[in-house]
Write an enzyme that holds these catalytic residues in place. Structure first.
Site, PDB file in Angstrom:
ATOM      1  N   LYS A  48       0.800  -1.234   0.000  1.00 17.90           N
ATOM      2  CA  LYS A  48       0.000   0.000   0.000  1.00 17.90           C
ATOM      3  C   LYS A  48       0.835   1.288   0.000  1.00 17.90           C
ATOM      4  O   LYS A  48       0.383   2.337   0.465  1.00 17.90           O
ATOM      5  CB  LYS A  48      -0.995   0.036   1.173  1.00 17.90           C
ATOM      6  CG  LYS A  48      -1.807  -1.211   1.396  1.00 17.90           C
ATOM      7  CD  LYS A  48      -2.222  -1.943   0.156  1.00 17.90           C
ATOM      8  CE  LYS A  48      -3.297  -1.275  -0.653  1.00 17.90           C
ATOM      9  NZ  LYS A  48      -3.578  -2.101  -1.883  1.00 17.90           N
ATOM     10  N   TRP A  53       1.464   2.417  -8.711  1.00 12.13           N
ATOM     11  CA  TRP A  53       1.771   3.715  -9.331  1.00 12.13           C
ATOM     12  C   TRP A  53       3.180   3.691  -9.951  1.00 12.13           C
ATOM     13  O   TRP A  53       3.359   3.994 -11.129  1.00 12.13           O
ATOM     14  CB  TRP A  53       1.668   4.788  -8.246  1.00 12.13           C
ATOM     15  CG  TRP A  53       1.762   6.197  -8.697  1.00 12.13           C
ATOM     16  CD1 TRP A  53       1.760   6.656  -9.987  1.00 12.13           C
ATOM     17  CD2 TRP A  53       1.853   7.348  -7.864  1.00 12.13           C
ATOM     18  NE1 TRP A  53       1.843   8.022  -9.990  1.00 12.13           N
ATOM     19  CE2 TRP A  53       1.897   8.465  -8.694  1.00 12.13           C
ATOM     20  CE3 TRP A  53       1.892   7.532  -6.470  1.00 12.13           C
ATOM     21  CZ2 TRP A  53       1.988   9.767  -8.189  1.00 12.13           C
ATOM     22  CZ3 TRP A  53       1.974   8.814  -5.970  1.00 12.13           C
ATOM     23  CH2 TRP A  53       2.028   9.908  -6.818  1.00 12.13           C
ATOM     24  N   HIS A 108       7.017  -7.434  -2.181  1.00 12.03           N
ATOM     25  CA  HIS A 108       6.839  -6.734  -0.902  1.00 12.03           C
ATOM     26  C   HIS A 108       7.700  -7.413   0.175  1.00 12.03           C
ATOM     27  O   HIS A 108       7.568  -7.087   1.358  1.00 12.03           O
ATOM     28  CB  HIS A 108       5.383  -6.815  -0.424  1.00 12.03           C
ATOM     29  CG  HIS A 108       4.375  -6.102  -1.267  1.00 12.03           C
ATOM     30  ND1 HIS A 108       4.513  -4.804  -1.672  1.00 12.03           N
ATOM     31  CD2 HIS A 108       3.166  -6.503  -1.736  1.00 12.03           C
ATOM     32  CE1 HIS A 108       3.435  -4.439  -2.367  1.00 12.03           C
ATOM     33  NE2 HIS A 108       2.613  -5.460  -2.428  1.00 12.03           N
ATOM     34  N   SER A 138      -4.871   2.527   4.359  1.00 11.43           N
ATOM     35  CA  SER A 138      -5.003   1.901   3.042  1.00 11.43           C
ATOM     36  C   SER A 138      -5.023   0.377   3.173  1.00 11.43           C
ATOM     37  O   SER A 138      -5.816  -0.329   2.520  1.00 11.43           O
ATOM     38  CB  SER A 138      -3.842   2.356   2.145  1.00 11.43           C
ATOM     39  OG  SER A 138      -3.961   1.810   0.863  1.00 11.43           O
ATOM     40  N   SER A 228      -1.376   9.656 -13.337  1.00 12.80           N
ATOM     41  CA  SER A 228      -2.055  10.357 -12.243  1.00 12.80           C
ATOM     42  C   SER A 228      -3.099   9.406 -11.649  1.00 12.80           C
ATOM     43  O   SER A 228      -3.554   8.464 -12.321  1.00 12.80           O
ATOM     44  CB  SER A 228      -2.737  11.628 -12.753  1.00 12.80           C
ATOM     45  OG  SER A 228      -3.817  11.255 -13.594  1.00 12.80           O
ATOM     46  N   MET A 232      -5.230   6.558 -13.680  1.00  6.12           N
ATOM     47  CA  MET A 232      -5.023   5.139 -13.354  1.00  6.12           C
ATOM     48  C   MET A 232      -6.288   4.506 -12.775  1.00  6.12           C
ATOM     49  O   MET A 232      -6.544   3.326 -12.988  1.00  6.12           O
ATOM     50  CB  MET A 232      -3.830   4.971 -12.400  1.00  6.12           C
ATOM     51  CG  MET A 232      -2.498   5.051 -13.145  1.00  6.12           C
ATOM     52  SD  MET A 232      -1.055   4.776 -12.102  1.00  6.12           S
ATOM     53  CE  MET A 232      -1.338   3.122 -11.480  1.00  6.12           C
ATOM     54  N   ARG A 257      -8.386   3.766  -4.288  1.00  2.20           N
ATOM     55  CA  ARG A 257      -9.333   4.236  -3.274  1.00  2.20           C
ATOM     56  C   ARG A 257      -9.356   5.755  -3.196  1.00  2.20           C
ATOM     57  O   ARG A 257     -10.323   6.391  -3.592  1.00  2.20           O
ATOM     58  CB  ARG A 257      -8.946   3.598  -1.928  1.00  2.20           C
ATOM     59  CG  ARG A 257     -10.018   3.607  -0.861  1.00  2.20           C
ATOM     60  CD  ARG A 257      -9.463   2.952   0.395  1.00  2.20           C
ATOM     61  NE  ARG A 257      -8.267   3.636   0.864  1.00  2.20           N
ATOM     62  CZ  ARG A 257      -8.264   4.679   1.694  1.00  2.20           C
ATOM     63  NH1 ARG A 257      -9.384   5.139   2.213  1.00  2.20           N
ATOM     64  NH2 ARG A 257      -7.119   5.255   2.050  1.00  2.20           N
ATOM     65  N   LYS A 258      -8.296   6.372  -2.700  1.00  8.44           N
ATOM     66  CA  LYS A 258      -8.254   7.840  -2.592  1.00  8.44           C
ATOM     67  C   LYS A 258      -6.999   8.434  -3.220  1.00  8.44           C
ATOM     68  O   LYS A 258      -7.041   9.517  -3.795  1.00  8.44           O
ATOM     69  CB  LYS A 258      -8.347   8.268  -1.133  1.00  8.44           C
ATOM     70  CG  LYS A 258      -9.730   8.079  -0.531  1.00  8.44           C
ATOM     71  CD  LYS A 258      -9.917   8.980   0.664  1.00  8.44           C
ATOM     72  CE  LYS A 258     -11.312   8.829   1.242  1.00  8.44           C
ATOM     73  NZ  LYS A 258     -11.425   9.502   2.552  1.00  8.44           N
TER      74      LYS A 258
END
Ligand code: PPS
Length: 295
Positions: A48, A53, A108, A138, A228, A232, A257-258
């Site tokens: 997260k 991105w 990760h 997140s 952006s 996306m 999400r945000k």
């Protein structure tokens, strides 16, 4: 590919003391046979933190800013996720079989579980770190929508688990610190999500320099625009909308999400914030890393 029967939120499984999604824990055995190549590029993050991105940015760079080429496949196929495994989807190791060189790879994993071949081959790595408060929020919403995770419980109980490192991939605190330490001796570009939000063009220029590549300025501007959050979120090859609902249910919470810095303020209570800050100060004592929790 196995048929999806029931993902049903299995408990985390411990591998070398690190809690992992059960399916990912199962993937650690086959991952032993993974062979890194010197021209691989590894994207490493705690979950997260901006993985998708930076993955999209890198694929756009590798494709010379050609968006159509980046629409060739979903992000988890274009950038194989090394330890990924879930019912009904190709594993990271399966995806790698069809991935042409030069490869972009995602992980990760904390260092204790990282395949040694990546270090032996001196694989260039881009690490993205994000402030712990936004990561925790997140991650909570991701646990809710991605059913390969155990049930997150209440926000309050999830936050306690996050602070204790009792979530998939373990401790955020250890992850950001150990990868930063590794960056002193290995070819690692250490970036921050908040810097990318503040000035994506500047951070993309850093990436280009690290890769030893250059692109015309108008191509860089185009990459900034197409990666952006707004773009996306509606890009089906970047927003995970093509993952089966049994695995990711976007009606519970969108993957995209945000996409902001400072959203934690809408979730943390004053008491949770005080407790978190005190615990954070202890866990991060003596560490030179500075995170911005708002812009
Ligand atoms: S994962 O599942 O660990 O790979 O998730 P990851 O991609 O690391 O992180 C998901 C969060 O990143 C936000 N996101 C973005 N923010 C800004 N700009 C862009 N383009 C972008 N793409 C993804 C995504 O919305 C998740 O953050 P939250 O806070 O939940 O919105």
């Amino acid at each position: 590919m196995e048929k999806i029967h029931d993902v049903t939120r299995p408990p985390l499984e411990y591998v070398k003391g690190v809690p992992l999604i059960k399916y990912f824990a199962e993937a650690m055995g086959p991952l032993q046979s993974f062979q890194a190549r010197p021209d691989d590029l590894l994207i490493s993050t705690y979950p997260k933190s901006g993985t998708t991105w930076v993955s999209e940015i890198l694929d756009m760079i590798y494709q010379g800013g050609d968006l159509e080429k980046c629409h060739r496949a979903p992000i988890f196929i274009r950038v194989p996720f090394l330890e990924f495994k879930a019912p009904g989807l190709p594993s990271g190791m399966d995806t790698l079989k069809d991935t042409p060189t030069p490869r972009l790879l995602k992980t990760h994993l904390p260092l204790t579980l990282l395949p040694q071949t990546l270090l032996d081959q001196k694989v260039k790595t881009i690490y993205v770190a994000r402030n712990a408060k936004d990561v925790a929020v997140s991650y909570f919403h991701f646990y809710r929508m991605a059913k390969v995770h155990p049930d997150p419980g209440t926000w309050d109980s999830f936050l306690e688990k996050f602070m204790a490192g009792d979530v998939s991939y373990g401790s955020w605190y250890q992850h950001v610190k150990e990868w930063e330490e590794l960056s002193h001796t290995h070819p690692i570009l250490y970036l921050f999500y908040e810097d990318m939000k503040e000035n994506p063009k500047r951070e993309i220029q850093k990436i280009l320099e690290f890769l030893g590549r250059s692109l015309p300025e108008k191509t860089v501007d185009y990459i900034v625009e197409q990666t952006s959050f707004k773009e996306m979120k509606k890009n089906s090859m970047a927003n995970y909308s093509n993952v089966p609902t049994e695995v990711m249910d976007h009606s519970i919470s969108n993957f995209m999400r945000k996409g902001i810095a400072g959203d934690w303020k809408n979730t943390f209570t004053v008491a949770q914030n005080e407790r978190f800050d005190a615990d954070y100060a202890e866990k991060m004592a003596g560490c030179g890393l500075h995170f911005r929790t708002e812009l």
